[in-house]
Motif scaffolding. Structure first.
Motif, PDB file in Angstrom:
ATOM      1  N   TYR A 128       0.832  -1.216   0.000  1.00  0.00           N
ATOM      2  CA  TYR A 128       0.000   0.000   0.000  1.00  0.00           C
ATOM      3  C   TYR A 128       0.861   1.260   0.000  1.00  0.00           C
ATOM      4  O   TYR A 128       0.597   2.203  -0.760  1.00  0.00           O
ATOM      5  N   VAL A 129       1.906   1.289   0.814  1.00  0.00           N
ATOM      6  CA  VAL A 129       2.778   2.467   0.879  1.00  0.00           C
ATOM      7  C   VAL A 129       3.565   2.629  -0.422  1.00  0.00           C
ATOM      8  O   VAL A 129       3.684   3.738  -0.961  1.00  0.00           O
ATOM      9  N   VAL A 130       4.090   1.525  -0.973  1.00  0.00           N
ATOM     10  CA  VAL A 130       4.872   1.601  -2.210  1.00  0.00           C
ATOM     11  C   VAL A 130       4.000   2.047  -3.380  1.00  0.00           C
ATOM     12  O   VAL A 130       4.402   2.897  -4.199  1.00  0.00           O
ATOM     13  N   LEU A 131       2.800   1.479  -3.494  1.00  0.00           N
ATOM     14  CA  LEU A 131       1.904   1.863  -4.588  1.00  0.00           C
ATOM     15  C   LEU A 131       1.459   3.318  -4.458  1.00  0.00           C
ATOM     16  O   LEU A 131       1.291   4.010  -5.466  1.00  0.00           O
ATOM     17  N   SER A 132       1.285   3.784  -3.227  1.00  0.00           N
ATOM     18  CA  SER A 132       0.922   5.188  -3.036  1.00  0.00           C
ATOM     19  C   SER A 132       2.050   6.113  -3.516  1.00  0.00           C
ATOM     20  O   SER A 132       1.803   7.125  -4.178  1.00  0.00           O
ATOM     21  N   GLY A 133       3.294   5.756  -3.176  1.00  0.00           N
ATOM     22  CA  GLY A 133       4.423   6.540  -3.661  1.00  0.00           C
ATOM     23  C   GLY A 133       4.571   6.473  -5.168  1.00  0.00           C
ATOM     24  O   GLY A 133       4.888   7.477  -5.820  1.00  0.00           O
ATOM     25  N   PHE A 134       4.344   5.288  -5.745  1.00  0.00           N
ATOM     26  CA  PHE A 134       4.426   5.138  -7.201  1.00  0.00           C
ATOM     27  C   PHE A 134       3.333   5.931  -7.895  1.00  0.00           C
ATOM     28  O   PHE A 134       3.570   6.551  -8.952  1.00  0.00           O
ATOM     29  N   TYR A 135       2.155   5.934  -7.320  1.00  0.00           N
ATOM     30  CA  TYR A 135       1.048   6.698  -7.897  1.00  0.00           C
ATOM     31  C   TYR A 135       1.357   8.198  -7.888  1.00  0.00           C
ATOM     32  O   TYR A 135       1.074   8.903  -8.860  1.00  0.00           O
ATOM     33  N   SER A 136       1.953   8.680  -6.803  1.00  0.00           N
ATOM     34  CA  SER A 136       2.337  10.084  -6.751  1.00  0.00           C
ATOM     35  C   SER A 136       3.447  10.394  -7.748  1.00  0.00           C
ATOM     36  O   SER A 136       3.487  11.468  -8.351  1.00  0.00           O
ATOM     37  N   GLY A 137       4.370   9.441  -7.948  1.00  0.00           N
ATOM     38  CA  GLY A 137       5.458   9.663  -8.894  1.00  0.00           C
ATOM     39  C   GLY A 137       4.991   9.698 -10.335  1.00  0.00           C
ATOM     40  O   GLY A 137       5.597  10.379 -11.170  1.00  0.00           O
ATOM     41  N   VAL A 138       3.918   8.951 -10.655  1.00  0.00           N
ATOM     42  CA  VAL A 138       3.389   8.966 -12.016  1.00  0.00           C
ATOM     43  C   VAL A 138       2.950  10.373 -12.403  1.00  0.00           C
ATOM     44  O   VAL A 138       3.122  10.814 -13.551  1.00  0.00           O
ATOM     45  N   PHE A 139       2.418  11.116 -11.448  1.00  0.00           N
ATOM     46  CA  PHE A 139       1.967  12.485 -11.707  1.00  0.00           C
ATOM     47  C   PHE A 139       3.053  13.518 -11.410  1.00  0.00           C
ATOM     48  O   PHE A 139       2.784  14.712 -11.426  1.00  0.00           O
ATOM     49  N   GLY A 140       4.267  13.074 -11.155  1.00  0.00           N
ATOM     50  CA  GLY A 140       5.383  13.979 -10.942  1.00  0.00           C
ATOM     51  C   GLY A 140       5.322  14.755  -9.647  1.00  0.00           C
ATOM     52  O   GLY A 140       5.946  15.822  -9.545  1.00  0.00           O
ATOM     53  N   ARG A 141       4.649  14.227  -8.640  1.00  0.00           N
ATOM     54  CA  ARG A 141       4.518  14.921  -7.360  1.00  0.00           C
ATOM     55  C   ARG A 141       5.056  14.094  -6.198  1.00  0.00           C
ATOM     56  O   ARG A 141       4.655  14.300  -5.053  1.00  0.00           O
ATOM     57  N   PHE A 142       5.951  13.182  -6.506  1.00  0.00           N
ATOM     58  CA  PHE A 142       6.499  12.352  -5.447  1.00  0.00           C
ATOM     59  C   PHE A 142       7.528  13.127  -4.634  1.00  0.00           C
ATOM     60  O   PHE A 142       8.426  13.774  -5.178  1.00  0.00           O
ATOM     61  N   THR A 143       7.379  13.069  -3.325  1.00  0.00           N
ATOM     62  CA  THR A 143       8.344  13.639  -2.390  1.00  0.00           C
ATOM     63  C   THR A 143       8.478  12.688  -1.207  1.00  0.00           C
ATOM     64  O   THR A 143       7.521  11.992  -0.851  1.00  0.00           O
ATOM     65  N   PRO A 144       9.645  12.653  -0.576  1.00  0.00           N
ATOM     66  CA  PRO A 144       9.779  11.807   0.618  1.00  0.00           C
ATOM     67  C   PRO A 144       8.812  12.188   1.724  1.00  0.00           C
ATOM     68  O   PRO A 144       8.353  11.326   2.479  1.00  0.00           O
ATOM     69  N   GLU A 145       8.498  13.484   1.809  1.00  0.00           N
ATOM     70  CA  GLU A 145       7.553  13.924   2.847  1.00  0.00           C
ATOM     71  C   GLU A 145       6.164  13.359   2.584  1.00  0.00           C
ATOM     72  O   GLU A 145       5.456  12.951   3.513  1.00  0.00           O
ATOM     73  N   ALA A 146       5.752  13.332   1.302  1.00  0.00           N
ATOM     74  CA  ALA A 146       4.431  12.793   0.967  1.00  0.00           C
ATOM     75  C   ALA A 146       4.367  11.297   1.258  1.00  0.00           C
ATOM     76  O   ALA A 146       3.358  10.788   1.758  1.00  0.00           O
ATOM     77  N   LEU A 147       5.462  10.579   0.961  1.00  0.00           N
ATOM     78  CA  LEU A 147       5.492   9.140   1.252  1.00  0.00           C
ATOM     79  C   LEU A 147       5.459   8.889   2.761  1.00  0.00           C
ATOM     80  O   LEU A 147       4.774   7.977   3.231  1.00  0.00           O
ATOM     81  N   SER A 148       6.187   9.707   3.507  1.00  0.00           N
ATOM     82  CA  SER A 148       6.158   9.572   4.965  1.00  0.00           C
ATOM     83  C   SER A 148       4.778   9.880   5.524  1.00  0.00           C
ATOM     84  O   SER A 148       4.307   9.220   6.460  1.00  0.00           O
ATOM     85  N   LEU A 149       4.105  10.868   4.933  1.00  0.00           N
ATOM     86  CA  LEU A 149       2.750  11.199   5.379  1.00  0.00           C
ATOM     87  C   LEU A 149       1.782  10.057   5.090  1.00  0.00           C
ATOM     88  O   LEU A 149       0.926   9.734   5.922  1.00  0.00           O
ATOM     89  N   GLN A 150       1.918   9.418   3.931  1.00  0.00           N
ATOM     90  CA  GLN A 150       1.054   8.290   3.606  1.00  0.00           C
ATOM     91  C   GLN A 150       1.319   7.114   4.529  1.00  0.00           C
ATOM     92  O   GLN A 150       0.387   6.399   4.943  1.00  0.00           O
ATOM     93  N   PHE A 151       2.582   6.900   4.872  1.00  0.00           N
ATOM     94  CA  PHE A 151       2.941   5.837   5.808  1.00  0.00           C
ATOM     95  C   PHE A 151       2.328   6.090   7.181  1.00  0.00           C
ATOM     96  O   PHE A 151       1.750   5.188   7.802  1.00  0.00           O
ATOM     97  N   THR A 152       2.434   7.336   7.652  1.00  0.00           N
ATOM     98  CA  THR A 152       1.867   7.679   8.954  1.00  0.00           C
ATOM     99  C   THR A 152       0.346   7.571   8.939  1.00  0.00           C
ATOM    100  O   THR A 152      -0.259   7.097   9.909  1.00  0.00           O
ATOM    101  N   LYS A 153      -0.262   7.994   7.844  1.00  0.00           N
ATOM    102  CA  LYS A 153      -1.722   7.896   7.744  1.00  0.00           C
ATOM    103  C   LYS A 153      -2.181   6.441   7.752  1.00  0.00           C
ATOM    104  O   LYS A 153      -3.195   6.097   8.367  1.00  0.00           O
ATOM    105  N   GLY A 154      -1.422   5.568   7.084  1.00  0.00           N
ATOM    106  CA  GLY A 154      -1.765   4.156   7.093  1.00  0.00           C
ATOM    107  C   GLY A 154      -1.663   3.542   8.480  1.00  0.00           C
ATOM    108  O   GLY A 154      -2.538   2.776   8.895  1.00  0.00           O
ATOM    109  N   LEU A 155      -0.601   3.886   9.209  1.00  0.00           N
ATOM    110  CA  LEU A 155      -0.464   3.375  10.575  1.00  0.00           C
ATOM    111  C   LEU A 155      -1.588   3.879  11.475  1.00  0.00           C
ATOM    112  O   LEU A 155      -2.131   3.129  12.295  1.00  0.00           O
ATOM    113  N   PHE A 156      -1.920   5.154  11.321  1.00  0.00           N
ATOM    114  CA  PHE A 156      -2.992   5.711  12.139  1.00  0.00           C
ATOM    115  C   PHE A 156      -4.327   5.043  11.819  1.00  0.00           C
ATOM    116  O   PHE A 156      -5.120   4.750  12.721  1.00  0.00           O
ATOM    117  N   GLY A 157      -4.593   4.810  10.530  1.00  0.00           N
ATOM    118  CA  GLY A 157      -5.832   4.122  10.155  1.00  0.00           C
ATOM    119  C   GLY A 157      -5.885   2.703  10.669  1.00  0.00           C
ATOM    120  O   GLY A 157      -6.939   2.228  11.109  1.00  0.00           O
TER     121      GLY A 157
END
Length: 267
Positions: A128-157
């Motif tokens: 889930y975390v890898v695909l989220s980062g890959f999806y953001s990279g497809v649109f050219g908006r991948f950042t380590p901060e965004a991946l970390s935020l998605q990781f934290t959101k997944g843990l919180f959920g």
């Protein structure tokens, strides 16, 4: 002027009284024996009570971590079918028991499709975390901060899902399920979320068709599983059957906002 009496011939060194030594040995032996016996008895009681506390509290809630990783490829495939298509599961939803050392114990996941495991939740969460980062990279908006935020959101959920399941069990007076069982049940949703994000990579509009279906399937899977847990462990199930039904329906409804929130990837 100091004299060394030992150097003088015919002179004896002063010796202690043998009677006093005898009394001293008796008291020392009795004292050391008393101390050893008292400390030994206290230590046995302390260790025994600590062992009972560990077995009755910590072990009850954490269970054996190795149990949840006894899986193989066949189990993973069949378990994913049950999670993603619970309507097609024609078998029973109860776990299989076996006698071990005179007590009934649940069979490991490799021998029981209904047993919870932690292999699929952990692998699904990583996917889930890898695909989220890959999806953001497809649109050219991948950042380590965004991946970390998605990781934290997944843990919180995941944590929030576990709290919801624990709250339902506690409200029904069934707190006997090990904590790792609930963690496994709460993490199965990431397998469905990974499938939804993967489908969105190929067709963006498929997300709006896939996610409602995933919410329904996850809710039905948890409904069947929690009913089996409640029926197996809650003594007050018959007394509070109507309240139990409302709580389970609330749990199913809660999957929609939670999974929609977790499935939203900023791109």
């Amino acid at each position: 002027m100091e004299q060394n009496l030992g150097n003088w011939p015919g002179m004896r060194r002063p010796t202690s009284d043998p009677q006093s030594n005898a009394f001293g040995n008796v008291f020392n032996g009795a004292g050391s024996g008393l101390i050893r016996g008292g400390l030994g008895a206290y230590g046995e009681r302390f260790l025994g009570s600590s062992s009972e506390f560990m077995q009755s509290n910590i072990t009850q809630h954490l269970s054996d971590p190795q149990y949840y990783f006894q899986v193989n490829g066949r189990y993973v495939r069949n378990k994913l079918k049950v999670i993603l298509f619970p309507f097609l599961h024609r078998g029973h939803w109860t776990r299989i028991t076996e006698p071990v050392a005179g007590k009934l114990s649940y069979k490991p996941p490799i021998h029981d499709i209904n047993a919870p495991d932690l292999y699929i939740p952990f692998m699904a969460f990583g996917t889930y975390v890898v695909l989220s980062g890959f999806y953001s990279g497809v649109f050219g908006r991948f950042t380590p901060e965004a991946l970390s935020l998605q990781f934290t959101k997944g843990l919180f959920g995941w944590l929030f899902e576990v709290l919801i399941l624990e709250g339902i069990l506690y409200s029904m007076g069934s707190g006997e399920a090990p904590l790792l069982d609930i963690v496994a049940y709460g993490g199965y949703a990431f397998a469905a979320l990974s499938l939804a994000i993967m489908a969105r990579l190929f067709w963006s509009f498929s997300y709006y068709f896939m996610l409602p279906w995933i919410c329904i399937c996850t809710g039905v899977f948890l409904l069947k599983t929690m009913k089996r847990v409640l029926l197996g462990g809650a003594r007050g199930y018959e007394k509070h059957s109507s309240r139990q039904h409302y709580l389970l329906l609330l749990m199913v409804a809660f999957q929609f906002p939670l999974l929609f929130w977790l499935g939203t990837v900023t791109a």
